[in-house]
Design an enzyme around this catalytic site. Structure first.
Site, PDB file in Angstrom:
ATOM      1  N   CYS A   2       0.850  -1.190   0.000  1.00 11.03           N
ATOM      2  CA  CYS A   2       0.000   0.000   0.000  1.00 11.03           C
ATOM      3  C   CYS A   2       0.893   1.251   0.000  1.00 11.03           C
ATOM      4  CB  CYS A   2      -0.929   0.112   1.195  1.00 11.03           C
ATOM      5  SG  CYS A   2      -2.026  -1.291   1.413  1.00 11.03           S
ATOM      6  N   ARG A  27       3.150   0.113  -5.230  1.00 10.03           N
ATOM      7  CA  ARG A  27       3.012  -0.539  -3.922  1.00 10.03           C
ATOM      8  C   ARG A  27       1.709  -1.314  -3.775  1.00 10.03           C
ATOM      9  NH1 ARG A  27       6.860   1.772  -0.503  1.00 10.03           N
ATOM     10  NH2 ARG A  27       5.865   0.799   1.262  1.00 10.03           N
ATOM     11  N   TRP A  74      -2.955  -2.487  -1.460  1.00 11.34           N
ATOM     12  CA  TRP A  74      -2.681  -3.889  -1.729  1.00 11.34           C
ATOM     13  C   TRP A  74      -3.383  -4.631  -0.603  1.00 11.34           C
ATOM     14  CZ3 TRP A  74      -0.207  -8.044   0.666  1.00 11.34           C
ATOM     15  CH2 TRP A  74       0.035  -9.144  -0.170  1.00 11.34           C
ATOM     16  N   ASN A  98      -0.821   1.633   5.833  1.00 13.75           N
ATOM     17  CA  ASN A  98      -0.062   0.603   5.136  1.00 13.75           C
ATOM     18  C   ASN A  98       0.474  -0.345   6.199  1.00 13.75           C
ATOM     19  OD1 ASN A  98       1.760  -0.910   3.631  1.00 13.75           O
ATOM     20  ND2 ASN A  98       3.336   0.681   3.681  1.00 13.75           N
ATOM     21  N   GLY A  99       0.177  -1.638   6.064  1.00  7.03           N
ATOM     22  CA  GLY A  99       0.679  -2.603   7.040  1.00  7.03           C
ATOM     23  C   GLY A  99      -0.424  -3.531   7.510  1.00  7.03           C
ATOM     24  N   GLU A 479      14.369 -18.277 -11.707  1.00  7.11           N
ATOM     25  CA  GLU A 479      14.016 -16.888 -12.013  1.00  7.11           C
ATOM     26  C   GLU A 479      13.135 -16.834 -13.263  1.00  7.11           C
ATOM     27  OE1 GLU A 479      13.853 -14.142 -10.750  1.00  7.11           O
ATOM     28  OE2 GLU A 479      14.014 -12.605 -12.294  1.00  7.11           O
ATOM     29  N   LYS A 483       9.434 -15.326 -13.210  1.00 10.21           N
ATOM     30  CA  LYS A 483       9.060 -14.212 -14.087  1.00 10.21           C
ATOM     31  C   LYS A 483       7.836 -14.571 -14.915  1.00 10.21           C
ATOM     32  CE  LYS A 483      10.873 -11.658 -12.987  1.00 10.21           C
ATOM     33  NZ  LYS A 483      11.773 -11.035 -12.048  1.00 10.21           N
ATOM     34  N   GLU A 486       4.578 -14.880 -12.694  1.00 10.87           N
ATOM     35  CA  GLU A 486       4.041 -13.669 -12.080  1.00 10.87           C
ATOM     36  C   GLU A 486       3.393 -12.729 -13.087  1.00 10.87           C
ATOM     37  OE1 GLU A 486       6.739 -10.897 -10.100  1.00 10.87           O
ATOM     38  OE2 GLU A 486       8.365 -11.582 -11.367  1.00 10.87           O
ATOM     39  N   HIS A 502      14.401 -37.093 -10.470  1.00 15.51           N
ATOM     40  CA  HIS A 502      13.966 -37.340  -9.088  1.00 15.51           C
ATOM     41  C   HIS A 502      12.520 -36.888  -8.883  1.00 15.51           C
ATOM     42  CE1 HIS A 502      17.996 -38.538  -8.064  1.00 15.51           C
ATOM     43  NE2 HIS A 502      18.431 -37.468  -8.703  1.00 15.51           N
ATOM     44  N   LYS A 602       4.952  -4.027  -5.733  1.00 11.44           N
ATOM     45  CA  LYS A 602       6.397  -3.891  -5.952  1.00 11.44           C
ATOM     46  C   LYS A 602       7.183  -3.947  -4.646  1.00 11.44           C
ATOM     47  CE  LYS A 602       9.888  -3.023  -8.673  1.00 11.44           C
ATOM     48  NZ  LYS A 602      10.359  -4.187  -9.416  1.00 11.44           N
TER      49      LYS A 602
HETATM   50  C1  F6R Z   1       9.840 -10.745  -8.824  1.00 14.42           C
HETATM   51  C2  F6R Z   1      10.037  -9.708  -7.837  1.00 14.42           C
HETATM   52  C3  F6R Z   1       9.981 -10.084  -6.403  1.00 14.42           C
HETATM   53  C4  F6R Z   1      11.010  -9.276  -5.597  1.00 14.42           C
HETATM   54  C5  F6R Z   1      10.834  -9.549  -4.096  1.00 14.42           C
HETATM   55  C6  F6R Z   1      11.863  -8.830  -3.254  1.00 14.42           C
HETATM   56  O1  F6R Z   1       9.966 -10.240 -10.111  1.00 14.42           O
HETATM   57  O2  F6R Z   1      10.216  -8.571  -8.158  1.00 14.42           O
HETATM   58  O3  F6R Z   1      10.167 -11.453  -6.219  1.00 14.42           O
HETATM   59  O4  F6R Z   1      12.287  -9.618  -6.020  1.00 14.42           O
HETATM   60  O5  F6R Z   1       9.550  -9.152  -3.704  1.00 14.42           O
HETATM   61  O6  F6R Z   1      11.744  -7.455  -3.396  1.00 14.42           O
HETATM   62  P1  F6R Z   1      12.930  -6.492  -3.002  1.00 14.42           P
HETATM   63  O7  F6R Z   1      14.046  -6.748  -3.953  1.00 14.42           O
HETATM   64  O8  F6R Z   1      12.372  -5.109  -3.137  1.00 14.42           O
HETATM   65  O9  F6R Z   1      13.325  -6.834  -1.598  1.00 14.42           O
END
Ligand code: F6R
Length: 607
Positions: A2, A27, A74, A98-99, A479, A483, A486, A502, A602
């Site tokens: 948020c 956010r 969020w 926020n929280g 990764e 990607k 998500e 396995h 984010k």
């Molecule tokens: C995936 C992604 C998340 C962040 C994770 C950590 O694309 O962006 O998995 O890497 O939420 O976020 P930070 O780097 O801000 O601690």
């Protein structure tokens, strides 16, 4: 997560708040709202979904007032609808949060028994009612807020205002970040300095447990016990940043294409290319005298850490413990004075990473962080900060921050290797030169965009994808899967290629694309065997390799994406690009919201 904003201004604040919320939409974007006070009365507009819906609502029914608070959500407690959207009101009180208030159920029962009626399913509303109850019992607004704050358990950043007073804004922080912006006869509150960038670059960051009373000409900060505290005012570096996609369709695409440049900036910060050395810089710990390095992070940042384990251990012979921060924080890992701890975070605000940092600090372990926002909480609480020079990353899926984290980590591994006496000056020179070639290779790989877009068209037709890799390509496989899932919502798994037999091999049939990340390295032949096992079961292979690998792969592939031959140390940085591009184009074909995928945010400032 948020984003919250508060403004006491001298012109109508609603448009300014919406502008600030646009910078905070990363956010959370489940709903948004603004409340203002005009003629002493509280009023608000709220809307489900993205900020454009709120803008439209305010366009239809404008909000006046020289004081206001705003929120982009969020969802944690309660579905993302208009009723649960902030700001929440309780008689004289308006609040954004926020929280997570952990004791909200207990407080809600108590307030309900006292006759306070709940309009929403949120935890936030209890805070509004708690303050209102103190006012109803005769407390003045500031005292009422302080008393209510002392009842809260959990994480919060709050902005609070009161009916009838258009010169009073209260902010409070316990966990998620909150910054105060100093203007000329105006004052601001925001989740970060970027939100306030158009208004001011003069910022005071609140510390955990701080709460602040803000008027146009007054700022008083207190700790939870009510004692006044001093917090420095500093010039923010976030002000130059403009939210702009340039010629790109999405921020994610722009950020993918920025990588040659930002990798180059980041590497140049850590490496002296002309001397052929890793730069000497202040370190919170001495690589030469360390037994172990503990690394914690979340999501993509964790995977950057996992790749670096191979570098630190192989090049510098430095053992690395790498943990997902949400596990590390409760794992009660034994720590000792010959260890160092490193935390990796784009935002520098991730709650679990921060909690892990504090665990190490409490155990007297020196702390370094790799962050993209040096003035973030993680940056500020570290003994040493290694910035990634990626610039603001807006797309929720991390791209350029990841490759910049890898650039920092590779540079540090070279430095550690030299300090620990495991490489010669000559070898250091070679590694530095090889790293310096990363931006050039990254540019070359971006030219594969058309081919990758065609492969993505195929991927957009399937429901499940498997990614395989060995060595540093194993974290990259994870990764790639992260990607893809998500942003395209296609189910994907990343596995160490050697683990195939396995378990995951049972998934393979002719409907299952298997993306194999395999540059021609010392264990390439092993990966070829794994590809054969996939091919024998009808799996469709998409191979990402180099020229030598393409020549030597003895299996039929659905597609082979051929990257240039490159030095081993930069391969994880460069191979990240095609997997990002593949996920990006697949999501575009699927028609999903690439920059703001569902359910994500984010900056993850709650557990
Ligand atoms: C995936 C992604 C998340 C962040 C994770 C950590 O694309 O962006 O998995 O890497 O939420 O976020 P930070 O780097 O801000 O601690």
């Amino acid at each position: 997560m948020c984003g919250i904003v508060g403004i006491i201004g001298h012109t109508p604040v609603a448009p300014l708040i919406v502008d600030a919320l646009k910078r905070l939409e990363y956010r959370g974007y489940d709903s948004a709202g603004v409340a203002t006070i005009e003629g002493g009365a509280l009023d608000r507009r709220r809307a489900e979904g993205k900020l454009v819906n709120l803008e439209q609502r305010i366009g239809e029914a404008p909000l006046g007032g020289l004081i206001g608070i705003g929120h982009t959500r969020w969802a944690t407690h309660g579905v993302p609808n208009e009723t649960n959207a902030h700001p929440h009101f309780s008689r004289d009180v308006a609040i954004v949060h926020n929280g997570i208030i952990e004791n909200f159920a207990e407080l809600r029962d108590e307030l309900a028994a006292d006759g306070y009626e709940f309009a929403s399913q949120t935890d936030t509303e209890v805070v509004a009612h708690l303050i209102a109850r103190e006012i109803d019992r005769g407390a003045a607004p500031v005292d009422a807020a302080h008393k209510a704050l002392s009842r809260l358990e959990g994480a919060f950043a709050l902005a609070i205002m009161f009916r009838g007073d258009d010169d009073l804004l209260i902010g409070a922080r316990n966990g998620p970040p909150l910054a105060v912006g100093h203007g000329d006869g105006e004052m601001f509150l925001g989740s970060d300095a970027i939100a306030l960038a158009p208004f001011t670059d003069s910022i005071t960051y609140l510390e955990d447990g701080d709460w602040v009373v803000i008027r146009r000409k007054e700022l008083r900060i207190f700790d939870m016990a009510g004692n006044p505290v001093e917090r420095a005012r500093q010039k923010s570096v976030g002000t130059s940043y403009l939210v702009d996609k340039g010629n790109h369709r999405h921020f994610m695409q722009k950020e993918i294409f920025e990588q040659p440049e930002v990798i180059s900036h980041t590497l140049a910060h850590y490496l002296d290319f002309s001397a052929g050395t890793a730069r000497d810089m202040a370190m919170p710990f001495d690589f030469a005298n360390m037994d172990r390095l503990a690394i914690s992070a979340c999501g993509t940042a964790y995977l950057a850490g996992l790749i670096s384990k191979y570098w630190f251990e192989r090049i510098a012979r430095l053992p690395v413990d790498i943990d997902i921060a949400s596990e590390f924080r409760y794992r009660e890992a034994p720590m000792n004075g010959r260890m160092g701890a490193m935390f990796i975070s784009q935002s520098g605000e991730t709650a679990d990473t921060l909690a892990s940092l504090r665990y190490c600090r409490d155990n007297n372990v020196p702390i370094a962080s790799i962050v993209n926002v040096p003035e973030s909480t993680i940056g500020r609480e570290s003994n040493g900060v290694f910035p990634t020079l990626a610039g603001p990353e807006i797309g929720v899926a991390s791209t350029k921050a990841f490759t910049c984290q890898l650039s920092v980590l590779a540079s540090l591994a070279v430095r550690a290797a030299r300090q620990r006496g495991h490489i010669s000056a000559e070898r250091e020179k070679t590694l530095v030169r090889e790293l310096s070639e990363a931006p050039r290779f990254a540019s070359q790989v971006l030219h594969l965009d058309d081919q990758i877009e065609k492969v993505a068209r195929e991927l957009s037709q399937v429901r499940h994808v498997l990614y395989l890799g060995r060595d540093t390509n194993f974290p990259l496989a994870m990764e790639g899967a992260l990607k893809l899932k998500e942003i395209s919502y296609i189910h994907a798994e990343g596995y160490a290629a050697g683990e195939l037999k396995h378990g995951p091999i049972a998934l393979i049939d002719e409907t299952m694309p298997v993306i194999v990340i395999a540059p021609h390295d010392r264990i390439f032949e092993k990966t070829v065997s794994n590809m054969q096992e996939v091919a024998a079961r009808g799996g469709r292979i998409i191979l990402i390799t180099d020229k030598r690998g393409a020549d030597k792969a003895t299996v039929d592939t659905l597609e082979t994406i051929v990257l240039p031959d490159m030095p081993e140390i930069i391969a994880p940085i460069i191979y990240a690009l095609p997997i990002q591009m593949l996920a990006y184009h697949t999501a575009v074909h699927m028609g999903t919201d690439v920059d703001q995928p569902r359910n994500l945010a984010k900056s993850v400032t709650v557990e």
